[in-house]
Design a protein around this motif. Structure first.
Motif, PDB file in Angstrom:
ATOM      1  N   THR A 140      44.301  17.310 -43.407  1.00  0.00           N
ATOM      2  CA  THR A 140      45.727  17.172 -43.697  1.00  0.00           C
ATOM      3  C   THR A 140      45.933  16.434 -45.011  1.00  0.00           C
ATOM      4  O   THR A 140      46.781  16.813 -45.832  1.00  0.00           O
ATOM      5  CB  THR A 140      46.436  16.413 -42.565  1.00  0.00           C
ATOM      6  OG1 THR A 140      46.228  17.104 -41.330  1.00  0.00           O
ATOM      7  CG2 THR A 140      47.922  16.297 -42.836  1.00  0.00           C
ATOM      8  N   VAL A 144      47.815  17.689 -48.368  1.00  0.00           N
ATOM      9  CA  VAL A 144      48.882  16.900 -48.994  1.00  0.00           C
ATOM     10  C   VAL A 144      48.558  16.645 -50.464  1.00  0.00           C
ATOM     11  O   VAL A 144      49.422  16.755 -51.341  1.00  0.00           O
ATOM     12  CB  VAL A 144      49.078  15.567 -48.241  1.00  0.00           C
ATOM     13  CG1 VAL A 144      49.993  14.627 -49.030  1.00  0.00           C
ATOM     14  CG2 VAL A 144      49.663  15.821 -46.855  1.00  0.00           C
ATOM     15  N   GLY A 148      50.653  17.926 -53.693  1.00  0.00           N
ATOM     16  CA  GLY A 148      51.108  16.980 -54.702  1.00  0.00           C
ATOM     17  C   GLY A 148      50.764  17.420 -56.110  1.00  0.00           C
ATOM     18  O   GLY A 148      51.554  17.239 -57.044  1.00  0.00           O
ATOM     19  N   ALA A 184      45.606  10.600 -51.261  1.00  0.00           N
ATOM     20  CA  ALA A 184      45.334  11.618 -50.253  1.00  0.00           C
ATOM     21  C   ALA A 184      43.957  12.230 -50.453  1.00  0.00           C
ATOM     22  O   ALA A 184      43.217  12.464 -49.490  1.00  0.00           O
ATOM     23  CB  ALA A 184      46.420  12.694 -50.297  1.00  0.00           C
TER      24      ALA A 184
END
Length: 447
Positions: A140, A144, A148, A184
């Motif tokens: 995940t 993300v 981004g 992330a």
């Protein structure tokens, strides 16, 4: 029956309180010098500023004592000292712009971003009670991070500033999602590498004493390399490209302890950079401005004007600088953000810059010490990755300003003007505090 280890581990909170007092003193002294040389010094206002900084430091100290009592006691004071110096320098640049008829409020805005960043760091400590839970979100986090990076390319919200398409518009404000994407990606890299490090470390042919990876194990490195090249080409952002790829290669080395991964990674990035500079004119022009910055035709075209002005500014500062508040940082474009290192170099000199870089070394060293002390493989990679993220970003920014590498659009953590950078880097601090708390906390043992 489980008992608590007889070895007493000091929390370090008393030492942290003393260091926080020193950091507050540095911030207030810097602000006082800026106001004094700008003929704007009001003792009542300075006292309020000092009380505000003391209150912020007190809240941070109490929050850490309550929710992360064994967290590293040196990390936050070093960050606060950098943050205070940055706020003072940005305020000084506001005064410099005002003297030329340009009214700005970068300093006041940056204070707000600082408070929001500190709130986010404390929120991380409060909400993430066990950093190991982040491993559940490995893929995940990777998704993300990828989103981004892609957001600035979206036709509606994406926007191009200073030749780089790394920004999005959110409620009329510019946001740089790449700053948050790096966090992330560190979570994703840590989760992936801790699950696959045995294969990446042990398999592969041996050449000249180094064990090189098998072609089929090169998939993750190749994917990150492709992503880095696409960022450099389509978003015109060498800084994020180099930062992303550098973090992955560094974490890959920590996970496998194989120097061959570093050699392969650097070789791949070097070849990709040369090809991008050859095939794409806008990438090639960035390299030309770096390699031929002092050539008259390059400078007169404006390609290297900012870089050259910054170099001359730092040269005028010499060893001890012109004095905080007594230079001309307004002569360098974007002195409050991209070139705040040049502004500090002019007014604090080489000595001041070395002191600032020493604070960064302390922050990175505490992150690496946390990585060494933590017992969980995921935590080791996560702490090391976050430390490398700060170290590489500082190297990329300072290297660009001093012409060691091509100039990029990244901002100096905790120093430069910019909300995205401030928020993201304070989140990193919050994560490091949580990891260090669990790393230093004594555990129950069975005799």
């Amino acid at each position: 029956m489980a008992t608590v280890s007889d070895v007493m581990v000091r929390t370090g909170r008393r030492g942290e309180l003393g260091l926080l007092g020193l950091a507050v003193a540095v911030a207030v002294l810097a602000r006082g010098l800026v106001d004094y040389h700008a003929d704007f010094l009001e003792l009542d206002e300075l006292a309020i500023y000092a009380a505000g900084w003391a209150a912020v430091a007190g809240v941070i100290h109490l929050a850490i004592r309550r929710w992360a009592s064994y967290a590293d006691p040196v990390l936050v004071p070093a960050v606060l000292a950098l943050n205070g110096i940055g706020l003072a320098m940005i305020r000084r640049i506001d005064f410099a712009y005002a003297s030329r008829g340009r009214e700005t409020d970068f300093g006041q805005v940056q204070v707000v971003w600082t408070l929001l960043g500190i709130a986010l760091a404390l929120g991380v400590i409060l909400l993430i009670r066990d950093y190991r839970l982040l491993r559940r979100f490995t893929y995940t986090a990777g998704l993300v991070g990828l989103i981004g990076l892609l957001l600035p390319l979206m036709p509606v919200i994406g926007t191009q500033i200073n030749g780089a398409r790394i920004w999005i518009n959110v409620f009329g404000k510019s946001l740089q999602p790449g700053e948050f994407a790096k966090i992330a990606f560190v979570v994703f890299f840590a989760g992936y590498l801790v699950s696959n490090r045995d294969t990446l470390a042990l398999a592969g042919p041996k050449i000249l004493g180094m064990r090189f990876p098998r072609p089929r194990d090169m998939g993750p490195l190749a994917l990150v390399w492709v992503a880095a090249m696409l960022v450099q080409i389509y978003e015109r952002d060498l800084g994020t490209s180099l930062l992303l790829f550098g973090i992955f290669v560094a974490m890959l080395y920590v996970a496998t302890e194989r120097l061959s991964w570093v050699v392969v990674g650097l070789g791949m990035f070097g070849v990709g950079a040369v090809l991008a500079g050859t095939l794409f004119s806008h990438v090639g022009s960035r390299y030309t401005a770096w390699l031929h910055a002092l050539d008259s035709d390059v400078y007169s075209s404006g390609a290297s004007e900012q870089l050259v002005r910054g170099l001359f500014g730092m040269a005028s500062g010499g060893l001890f600088g012109t004095g905080l508040g007594e230079g001309r940082p307004d002569l360098v474009p974007y002195a409050e953000s991209d070139f705040i290192v040049a502004s500090l170099g002019e007014e604090l000199g080489l000595t001041g810059l070395m002191a600032i870089l020493t604070l960064y070394v302390i922050i990175v060293q505490r992150a690496m010490r946390t990585a060494i002390g933590v017992r969980h493989g995921f935590g080791k990679l996560l702490a090391a990755g976050l430390g490398f993220a700060i170290a590489l970003q500082v190297f990329i920014v300072v290297g660009g300003v001093t012409r060691v590498i091509p100039l990029t659009g990244l901002t100096t953590p905790f120093l430069a003007y910019g909300g995205s950078s401030m928020l993201a880097n304070w989140i990193i601090v919050g994560l490091l505090l949580r990891i260090s708390d669990q790393a230093r906390r004594p555990e129950a043992v069975t005799p």
